[in-house]
Motif scaffolding. Structure first.
Motif, PDB file in Angstrom:
ATOM      1  N   ASP A  11       0.850  -1.187   0.000  1.00  0.00           N
ATOM      2  CA  ASP A  11       0.000   0.000   0.000  1.00  0.00           C
ATOM      3  C   ASP A  11       0.887   1.240   0.000  1.00  0.00           C
ATOM      4  O   ASP A  11       1.996   1.228   0.548  1.00  0.00           O
ATOM      5  CB  ASP A  11      -0.892   0.025   1.244  1.00  0.00           C
ATOM      6  CG  ASP A  11      -1.816  -1.182   1.321  1.00  0.00           C
ATOM      7  OD1 ASP A  11      -2.420  -1.526   0.288  1.00  0.00           O
ATOM      8  OD2 ASP A  11      -1.919  -1.777   2.406  1.00  0.00           O
ATOM      9  N   VAL A  12       0.378   2.315  -0.607  1.00  0.00           N
ATOM     10  CA  VAL A  12       1.129   3.567  -0.678  1.00  0.00           C
ATOM     11  C   VAL A  12       0.321   4.657   0.017  1.00  0.00           C
ATOM     12  O   VAL A  12      -0.864   4.856  -0.281  1.00  0.00           O
ATOM     13  CB  VAL A  12       1.417   3.970  -2.136  1.00  0.00           C
ATOM     14  CG1 VAL A  12       2.197   5.285  -2.185  1.00  0.00           C
ATOM     15  CG2 VAL A  12       2.195   2.871  -2.849  1.00  0.00           C
ATOM     16  N   TYR A  13       0.970   5.357   0.953  1.00  0.00           N
ATOM     17  CA  TYR A  13       0.327   6.415   1.724  1.00  0.00           C
ATOM     18  C   TYR A  13       1.045   7.741   1.477  1.00  0.00           C
ATOM     19  O   TYR A  13       2.279   7.781   1.357  1.00  0.00           O
ATOM     20  CB  TYR A  13       0.391   6.110   3.222  1.00  0.00           C
ATOM     21  CG  TYR A  13      -0.289   4.832   3.632  1.00  0.00           C
ATOM     22  CD1 TYR A  13      -1.624   4.827   4.032  1.00  0.00           C
ATOM     23  CD2 TYR A  13       0.406   3.622   3.638  1.00  0.00           C
ATOM     24  CE1 TYR A  13      -2.248   3.644   4.421  1.00  0.00           C
ATOM     25  CE2 TYR A  13      -0.211   2.443   4.024  1.00  0.00           C
ATOM     26  CZ  TYR A  13      -1.535   2.459   4.413  1.00  0.00           C
ATOM     27  OH  TYR A  13      -2.153   1.296   4.793  1.00  0.00           O
ATOM     28  N   ALA A  14       0.280   8.816   1.429  1.00  0.00           N
ATOM     29  CA  ALA A  14       0.873  10.149   1.328  1.00  0.00           C
ATOM     30  C   ALA A  14       1.319  10.596   2.712  1.00  0.00           C
ATOM     31  O   ALA A  14       0.527  10.591   3.662  1.00  0.00           O
ATOM     32  CB  ALA A  14      -0.142  11.129   0.758  1.00  0.00           C
ATOM     33  N   LEU A  15       2.579  10.974   2.834  1.00  0.00           N
ATOM     34  CA  LEU A  15       3.083  11.538   4.086  1.00  0.00           C
ATOM     35  C   LEU A  15       2.934  13.056   4.090  1.00  0.00           C
ATOM     36  O   LEU A  15       2.594  13.656   5.103  1.00  0.00           O
ATOM     37  CB  LEU A  15       4.548  11.156   4.286  1.00  0.00           C
ATOM     38  CG  LEU A  15       4.829   9.662   4.493  1.00  0.00           C
ATOM     39  CD1 LEU A  15       6.326   9.426   4.630  1.00  0.00           C
ATOM     40  CD2 LEU A  15       4.092   9.141   5.723  1.00  0.00           C
ATOM     41  N   ASP A  16       3.237  13.663   2.941  1.00  0.00           N
ATOM     42  CA  ASP A  16       3.062  15.101   2.752  1.00  0.00           C
ATOM     43  C   ASP A  16       3.073  15.360   1.252  1.00  0.00           C
ATOM     44  O   ASP A  16       2.892  14.429   0.461  1.00  0.00           O
ATOM     45  CB  ASP A  16       4.142  15.912   3.497  1.00  0.00           C
ATOM     46  CG  ASP A  16       5.561  15.456   3.165  1.00  0.00           C
ATOM     47  OD1 ASP A  16       5.821  15.130   1.982  1.00  0.00           O
ATOM     48  OD2 ASP A  16       6.408  15.422   4.075  1.00  0.00           O
TER      49      ASP A  16
END
Length: 221
Positions: A11-16
């Motif tokens: 899974d890919v998550y946005a950190l900023d």
């Protein structure tokens, strides 16, 4: 964290605005080696996301802005020729890099091992303002460039696509990929099919296509 993308095993998550976290669901992936390879390739000018950090299950990477090649093909199918040749050329550009000694070997035996991506399909190429950027290096290895191109052909060839027009477009895309690369994948196609058949994430239609392909590639007695 905002979930912005999902693959078959990560899974890919946005950190900023500038960074993403890529997290493997099952763990156990060699993320440190993946990060090391991307850093190595970036230093040589090959287009990969910048690496900000790695743990045993996570990679913190540059947030690359742009659609994937697959998304562009879905919206603009007439781009199959241009983008297919681009994908073939990316293989040749990657295979200009000798494999570092710490990269595990697969499909070796040529005596001149090169860096192989082994999952270089349109979904793993992001089209940015600075050109194509290749993502997802979890399968990378050292070996024969013909195997890398063969893996791309069998991955794209076996993927489920809806409708006759899409299937015809896929065939034209694969033809363009082969024309865009100077490498002959033929000697490694049978081995690529056998390796792909071991993928636990295969869908039934993909497995059926691969088994038909394996039957055609098997030498007659």
């Amino acid at each position: 964290m905002e979930l912005i993308g999902q693959g078959r095993d990560a899974d890919v998550y946005a950190l900023d605005e500038t960074r993403v976290l890529r997290r493997y669901r099952s763990g156990g992936r060699p993320t440190e080696r993946e990060a090391r390879l991307m850093t190595h390739l970036a230093a040589s000018g090959f287009p990969v996301p910048e690496v900000h950090g790695a743990t045993s299950t996570d990679l913190v990477l540059e947030r690359v802005a742009g659609p994937t090649m697959l998304e562009v093909l879905a919206r603009r199918p007439l781009q199959f020729h241009t983008l297919g040749r681009m994908l073939g050329a990316l293989h040749d550009r990657l295979h200009a890099h000798p494999a570092p000694t710490w990269l595990p070997q697969r499909f070796g035996g040529t005596g001149d091992d090169r860096v192989l991506h082994l999952d270089l399909h349109p979904g793993n190429v992001i089209l940015t303002g600075r050109g194509p950027v290749v993502i997802d290096w979890s399968n990378a290895a050292a070996g024969d460039p013909a195997a890398d191109l063969a893996m791309t052909l069998v991955t794209v060839g076996g993927a489920e696509v809806p409708g006759l027009a899409a299937r015809l477009g896929r065939g034209l895309l694969l033809h363009a990929v082969r024309r865009g690369s100077a490498t002959d994948p033929g000697p490694r196609l049978a081995a690529a099919v056998e390796v792909k058949l071991t993928d636990p994430n295969l869908r039934p239609a993909e497995e059926a296509w691969l088994r038909r392909r394996a039957g055609r590639l098997r030498p007659s007695v």
